[in-house]
Design an enzyme around this catalytic site. Structure first.
Site, PDB file in Angstrom:
ATOM      1  N   GLY A 143     -30.276-132.460  80.033  1.00  0.00           N
ATOM      2  CA  GLY A 143     -30.539-131.045  79.783  1.00  0.00           C
ATOM      3  C   GLY A 143     -29.688-130.562  78.632  1.00  0.00           C
TER       4      GLY A 143
ATOM      5  N   ASN B 272     -23.037-126.628  89.023  1.00  0.00           N
ATOM      6  CA  ASN B 272     -23.566-125.670  90.004  1.00  0.00           C
ATOM      7  C   ASN B 272     -25.064-125.416  89.823  1.00  0.00           C
ATOM      8  OD1 ASN B 272     -23.279-124.232  87.633  1.00  0.00           O
ATOM      9  ND2 ASN B 272     -23.015-122.274  88.688  1.00  0.00           N
ATOM     10  N   SER B 273     -25.709-126.188  88.951  1.00  0.00           N
ATOM     11  CA  SER B 273     -27.171-126.079  88.820  1.00  0.00           C
ATOM     12  C   SER B 273     -27.831-126.802  89.994  1.00  0.00           C
ATOM     13  CB  SER B 273     -27.616-126.738  87.512  1.00  0.00           C
ATOM     14  OG  SER B 273     -27.365-128.139  87.576  1.00  0.00           O
TER      15      SER B 273
ATOM     16  N   MET C 288     -28.591-126.954  78.336  1.00  0.00           N
ATOM     17  CA  MET C 288     -28.513-125.526  78.660  1.00  0.00           C
ATOM     18  C   MET C 288     -27.684-124.742  77.640  1.00  0.00           C
ATOM     19  SD  MET C 288     -30.486-124.895  81.198  1.00  0.00           S
ATOM     20  CE  MET C 288     -30.087-123.184  81.435  1.00  0.00           C
TER      21      MET C 288
ATOM     22  N   TYR D 296     -40.710-126.686  74.830  1.00  0.00           N
ATOM     23  CA  TYR D 296     -40.694-127.803  75.784  1.00  0.00           C
ATOM     24  C   TYR D 296     -41.581-128.926  75.297  1.00  0.00           C
ATOM     25  CZ  TYR D 296     -40.276-130.055  80.346  1.00  0.00           C
ATOM     26  OH  TYR D 296     -39.988-130.940  81.352  1.00  0.00           O
TER      27      TYR D 296
ATOM     28  N   LYS E 239     -31.469-120.048  92.841  1.00  0.00           N
ATOM     29  CA  LYS E 239     -32.760-120.133  92.154  1.00  0.00           C
ATOM     30  C   LYS E 239     -33.586-118.861  92.359  1.00  0.00           C
ATOM     31  CE  LYS E 239     -33.421-124.280  90.357  1.00  0.00           C
ATOM     32  NZ  LYS E 239     -33.738-124.401  88.926  1.00  0.00           N
TER      33      LYS E 239
HETATM   34  N1  LIG Z   1     -34.521-134.300  82.074  1.00  0.00           N
HETATM   35  C1  LIG Z   1     -35.067-134.060  83.256  1.00  0.00           C
HETATM   36  O1  LIG Z   1     -35.892-134.825  83.767  1.00  0.00           O
HETATM   37  C2  LIG Z   1     -34.673-132.817  83.977  1.00  0.00           C
HETATM   38  C3  LIG Z   1     -35.052-132.621  85.306  1.00  0.00           C
HETATM   39  C4  LIG Z   1     -34.601-131.476  85.963  1.00  0.00           C
HETATM   40  C5  LIG Z   1     -33.839-130.542  85.265  1.00  0.00           C
HETATM   41  N2  LIG Z   1     -33.541-130.759  83.973  1.00  0.00           N
HETATM   42  C6  LIG Z   1     -32.728-129.828  83.205  1.00  0.00           C
HETATM   43  O2  LIG Z   1     -31.533-129.658  83.915  1.00  0.00           O
HETATM   44  C7  LIG Z   1     -30.990-128.395  83.606  1.00  0.00           C
HETATM   45  C8  LIG Z   1     -30.683-127.695  84.918  1.00  0.00           C
HETATM   46  O3  LIG Z   1     -31.880-127.426  85.626  1.00  0.00           O
HETATM   47  P1  LIG Z   1     -31.772-126.760  87.074  1.00  0.00           P
HETATM   48  O4  LIG Z   1     -33.142-126.550  87.574  1.00  0.00           O
HETATM   49  O5  LIG Z   1     -30.823-127.529  87.869  1.00  0.00           O
HETATM   50  O6  LIG Z   1     -31.121-125.357  86.663  1.00  0.00           O
HETATM   51  P2  LIG Z   1     -30.682-124.111  87.547  1.00  0.00           P
HETATM   52  O7  LIG Z   1     -30.481-124.509  88.968  1.00  0.00           O
HETATM   53  O8  LIG Z   1     -31.607-122.985  87.248  1.00  0.00           O
HETATM   54  O9  LIG Z   1     -29.247-123.774  86.966  1.00  0.00           O
HETATM   55  C9  LIG Z   1     -29.082-123.414  85.617  1.00  0.00           C
HETATM   56  C10 LIG Z   1     -27.671-123.782  85.221  1.00  0.00           C
HETATM   57  O10 LIG Z   1     -27.496-123.596  83.827  1.00  0.00           O
HETATM   58  C11 LIG Z   1     -26.207-123.046  83.605  1.00  0.00           C
HETATM   59  N3  LIG Z   1     -26.229-122.415  82.301  1.00  0.00           N
HETATM   60  C12 LIG Z   1     -27.043-121.430  81.868  1.00  0.00           C
HETATM   61  N4  LIG Z   1     -26.801-121.159  80.570  1.00  0.00           N
HETATM   62  C13 LIG Z   1     -25.798-122.003  80.192  1.00  0.00           C
HETATM   63  C14 LIG Z   1     -25.089-122.199  78.986  1.00  0.00           C
HETATM   64  N5  LIG Z   1     -25.358-121.478  77.891  1.00  0.00           N
HETATM   65  N6  LIG Z   1     -24.120-123.127  78.957  1.00  0.00           N
HETATM   66  C15 LIG Z   1     -23.828-123.861  80.046  1.00  0.00           C
HETATM   67  N7  LIG Z   1     -24.473-123.716  81.227  1.00  0.00           N
HETATM   68  C16 LIG Z   1     -25.438-122.799  81.287  1.00  0.00           C
HETATM   69  C17 LIG Z   1     -26.010-122.140  84.768  1.00  0.00           C
HETATM   70  O11 LIG Z   1     -24.648-121.909  84.924  1.00  0.00           O
HETATM   71  P3  LIG Z   1     -24.030-120.508  85.396  1.00  0.00           P
HETATM   72  O12 LIG Z   1     -24.242-120.495  86.891  1.00  0.00           O
HETATM   73  O13 LIG Z   1     -22.626-120.623  84.981  1.00  0.00           O
HETATM   74  O14 LIG Z   1     -24.813-119.430  84.699  1.00  0.00           O
HETATM   75  C18 LIG Z   1     -26.583-122.989  85.903  1.00  0.00           C
HETATM   76  O15 LIG Z   1     -25.620-123.920  86.345  1.00  0.00           O
HETATM   77  C19 LIG Z   1     -32.030-127.700  82.729  1.00  0.00           C
HETATM   78  O16 LIG Z   1     -31.699-127.879  81.379  1.00  0.00           O
HETATM   79  C20 LIG Z   1     -33.300-128.437  83.061  1.00  0.00           C
HETATM   80  O17 LIG Z   1     -34.255-128.359  82.030  1.00  0.00           O
HETATM   81  C21 LIG Z   1     -33.933-131.874  83.328  1.00  0.00           C
END
Ligand SMILES: NC(=O)c1ccc[n+]([C@@H]2O[C@H](COP(=O)([O-])OP(=O)(O)OC[C@H]3O[C@@H](n4cnc5c(N)ncnc54)[C@H](OP(=O)(O)O)[C@@H]3O)[C@@H](O)[C@H]2O)c1
Length: 333
Positions: A243, A157-158, A245, A54, A325
């Site tokens: 992101g 769905n995240s 993922m 990170y 979550k």
């Molecule tokens: N840049 C920023 O400021 C910022 C801010 C917030 C979050 N983020 C990023 O946004 C992303 C989502 O965060 P969140 O908190 O919303 O996550 P979350 O609610 O924990 O959900 C994780 C998601 O990732 C999917 N996933 C897991 N492995 C994957 C893969 N190999 N390929 C495609 N999808 C995959 C899951 O899908 P399934 O349900 O299909 O497993 C689920 O939809 C993360 O990368 C996080 O670091 C970035």
């Protein structure tokens, strides 16, 4: 006063290097408050921190936890506008200011917290610092969309994806949402998703069939998923990547740049907050709180763990196909 906290002293496999310890909290200095943390989610960025991949890496050993909600328990001198028993979130952690919120207590400067309305449930308030503002900023700061325009996003769905659907609806935009499996289609539709498409290698055609070309695309996956979303962006539109993922590089067709002048942006909430006037950031959080109080919706929670079970909680958070979550809920509540 002593409290449990989660920390790590090395990088590695996340569930193996995460640890819990008991630590004494210092007496309050002027401007400081003590917050009893109620709940805190495990986000993908926390896993990345444990693995050492990170952007934000405090010196080791480092406390963990990027967002939480807590109750103000004690106030130092010269604290203004914050009162005992207020519910607060701590959205301003960054490289220079890092507390680590997977803890029973934190002591921090009162200017680093935001009071959240008590009508918002505590588990939901625990997830208000990171994803809602990310979604709101991406929807409003890159393109000035008109009501009725489409936004295309993968990772729908995240937590971020669900906030995009909710906020887009409030702003009058339509959403075309990409997911990995059909397990979450019904819940996204119930949340207000206009279209939900299950990922396929050549899905840009399916996106265009339901949404036409969109002016704004949001990418949290990378790899071919990003490429397919980008192919459905119209001339002079934008793809915002927040992101990765899928952990795969993005490859974008040259024609998107040459013939359509599509712009590719990155978004990072901490960086954006650091570059944006504090009043604007606070106003956006306030707008989010007001929308949520007026029209509540729920980010699903699959399971809560105690801080002492951090390795199991982190392992669970890393499983794909979760239906919500993973949260820490502190023992004394
Ligand atoms: N840049 C920023 O400021 C910022 C801010 C917030 C979050 N983020 C990023 O946004 C992303 C989502 O965060 P969140 O908190 O919303 O996550 P979350 O609610 O924990 O959900 C994780 C998601 O990732 C999917 N996933 C897991 N492995 C994957 C893969 N190999 N390929 C495609 N999808 C995959 C899951 O899908 P399934 O349900 O299909 O497993 C689920 O939809 C993360 O990368 C996080 O670091 C970035």
């Amino acid at each position: 006063m002593e409290g449990l906290q989660v920390y790590h002293e090395e990088y590695g496999a996340a569930a193996e290097v995460v640890k819990t310890r008991r630590e004494e909290w210092p007496a309050l200095k002027p401007y400081q408050i003590r917050v009893a943390i109620y709940a805190a989610p495990i986000n993908p960025a926390d896993i990345n921190m444990l693995e050492g991949s990170y952007l934000l890496q405090p010196p080791l050993p480092a406390r963990l936890g990027n967002e939480a909600v807590g109750v103000v328990e004690d106030l130092g001198d010269q604290v203004e506008g914050i009162y005992s028993d207020d519910h607060v979130i701590i959205p301003f952690q960054n490289k220079q200011f890092w507390e680590g919120l997977w803890a029973e207590y934190v002591v921090l400067d009162y200017r680093e917290v935001l009071v959240v309305p008590k009508q918002i449930s505590m588990p939901q308030a625990a997830m208000l610092s990171v994803n809602p503002l990310t979604a709101y900023a991406m929807l409003t700061q890159f393109q000035e969309l008109n009501k009725g325009e489409w936004v295309v996003q993968n990772l729908a769905n995240s937590g971020v994806g669900r906030w995009v659907i909710y906020l887009a609806k409030k702003l009058g935009y339509k959403t075309c949402n990409i997911v990995r499996s059909d397990a979450s289609v019904a819940s996204l539709k119930a949340l207000g998703a206009d279209e939900v498409i299950v990922y396929s290698d050549h899905m840009s055609q399916a996106i265009k069939e339901v949404a036409g070309y969109a002016r704004l695309g949001l990418n949290g996956v990378g790899g071919n998923s990003a490429k397919q979303v980008a192919k459905a962006i119209k001339a002079d539109g934008s793809l915002v990547t927040y992101g990765a993922m899928g952990r795969e590089q993005m490859m974008i067709g040259n024609a998107l740049l040459i013939y359509r002048n599509v712009s590719f942006y990155g978004f990072n909430r901490s960086r954006w907050i650091a570059q944006t006037p504090r009043e604007k950031v606070c106003r956006m959080y306030k707008e989010i709180f007001e929308m949520l109080v007026a029209d509540p919706f729920t980010i699903p929670v699959e399971k809560t763990y105690e801080l002492g079970d951090a390795p199991a909680a982190v392992a669970h958070a890393m499983q794909s196909g979760r239906q919500g979550k993973i949260l820490f809920k502190m023992g004394f509540f």
